[in-house]
Design a protein around this motif. Sequence first.
Motif, PDB file in Angstrom:
ATOM      1  N   ILE A 112       0.845  -1.204   0.000  1.00  0.00           N
ATOM      2  CA  ILE A 112       0.000   0.000   0.000  1.00  0.00           C
ATOM      3  C   ILE A 112       0.873   1.244   0.000  1.00  0.00           C
ATOM      4  CG2 ILE A 112      -1.629   1.360   1.373  1.00  0.00           C
ATOM      5  CD1 ILE A 112      -2.906  -1.301   2.236  1.00  0.00           C
ATOM      6  N   HIS A 113       1.903   1.258   0.848  1.00  0.00           N
ATOM      7  CA  HIS A 113       2.789   2.423   0.899  1.00  0.00           C
ATOM      8  C   HIS A 113       3.549   2.599  -0.420  1.00  0.00           C
ATOM      9  CE1 HIS A 113       1.826   3.095   5.014  1.00  0.00           C
ATOM     10  NE2 HIS A 113       2.433   2.016   5.466  1.00  0.00           N
ATOM     11  N   GLU A 114       4.028   1.488  -0.982  1.00  0.00           N
ATOM     12  CA  GLU A 114       4.757   1.584  -2.251  1.00  0.00           C
ATOM     13  C   GLU A 114       3.869   2.142  -3.354  1.00  0.00           C
ATOM     14  OE1 GLU A 114       6.232  -2.319  -3.025  1.00  0.00           O
ATOM     15  OE2 GLU A 114       7.568  -2.319  -1.274  1.00  0.00           O
ATOM     16  N   ARG A 115       2.619   1.689  -3.398  1.00  0.00           N
ATOM     17  CA  ARG A 115       1.723   2.165  -4.450  1.00  0.00           C
ATOM     18  C   ARG A 115       1.321   3.611  -4.214  1.00  0.00           C
ATOM     19  NH1 ARG A 115      -1.212  -3.747  -4.477  1.00  0.00           N
ATOM     20  NH2 ARG A 115       0.129  -4.644  -6.090  1.00  0.00           N
ATOM     21  N   ARG A 116       1.122   3.985  -2.967  1.00  0.00           N
ATOM     22  CA  ARG A 116       0.816   5.392  -2.675  1.00  0.00           C
ATOM     23  C   ARG A 116       1.926   6.296  -3.188  1.00  0.00           C
ATOM     24  NH1 ARG A 116       1.502   5.758   2.829  1.00  0.00           N
ATOM     25  NH2 ARG A 116       1.040   7.980   2.631  1.00  0.00           N
TER      26      ARG A 116
END
Length: 429
Positions: A112-116
Amino acid sequence: MTTHAPAPYPPSWYAASVAPQPPQPPLDGDLDADVCILGAGYVGLSAALALAEAGYRVVVLEAERIGWGASGRNGGQVIFGWGCSEATLEAQLGREDARRMFDWSLESIRLIHERRERYGIDCDWRDGHCHVAIKPRQVRALHEWRDDLQAHYDYPLDWLDRDALQERLPSPRYLGGLYDGRSGHLHPLKYAFGLARAALERGVRICEGTRVTGIEHGARPVLKTALGNVRCDIAVLAGNALVKGVAPELDRRIMPVGTYIGATPPLGDLAQRLLPTDMAVADINWALDYFRLASDGRLLFGGRASYSNLEPPNLRWVMARRMHRVFPHLADVGFEHLWGGTIDISLNRAPHWGRIGQRNVYFAQGFSGHGVNVSGLAGTLIAEAVRGQSERLDVFEHIRHRDFPGGRAFRTPLLVAAMAWYKLRDALW
């Protein structure tokens, strides 16, 4: 051809707090694709994005709008682990694979953090989540869980006794809590829109208002709709509880469950007094309450699951009573928004992911309340398997699942009766 106008987003604070997204045109005639995906929620969009970046021609068929189902209406809580206990997975897979699955649930949060960051998705992320205890037996259960996670999964959590918890959650209802700083919460519809935007920019075709009515299995599966058919090398079924009849062998393994969320008006300075560290919270009752603050200072309060496919009577009053029991000083505050949606649970609460047909139709379902976190991983693992790296998806296929008892006619009444027992246990023990 028969057309189907997609339903508007159900009224919710989520839908009211984001800018309207331009609609994607429905399917218009027959298409050929490398991969065709049913469902434009987190699973389908994550798989589509990963496959498009690998050079596949991807078509996503969505009956309504992007993020219209659970992906755009959920509680927004991103929590480590799975819907079932670690012991359930250990009993089926052994501790080594159970440990791998636990680590993958942590990878889900990192995804989730990487995609954000990679795709510039502003979804109001906040760090921190706490499981809280209402009764002494739940305090003991949380201590035992913390000790097991530390000893066997190398995952330390912070125990907050009643006084320490009061500093972060000044409610008289709770006796203590287990805090995790890596879990957190987000705006679910904003996140779905961000994934969709990234997928579209990479050439994925998303057809809204295009309901899949059936699938023709074979060397090249065909997903059928009233607007045309899509023939593909690989099909992905990512509609979860909202898909019925396309794959009956999957329908029998999940049960749709209604869950509800209310949003208060903005609370101003009071919001910071309710949750000073802005963490998300969930109790550990079977019929649990969960809550967090929205970015504009509203309290988002969820609970009151329905296993009967019917909205509970007096829902607004019941939800307000539950909120006031947690926060008595909100006795004069009601809900400005109140909405519901359907999640999917498996009988053992473990994830049900794998392949059917000629092993070229992939699926992911049975998220059992942990979908915000691990649905993105499901899409990633499906994309890996499509590309020939199925080792991780194979682990999930080793989890044994049974049909819900009672068949179509009786499985809902049987589940309602079972849930009544668990709710009575919560109340009395």
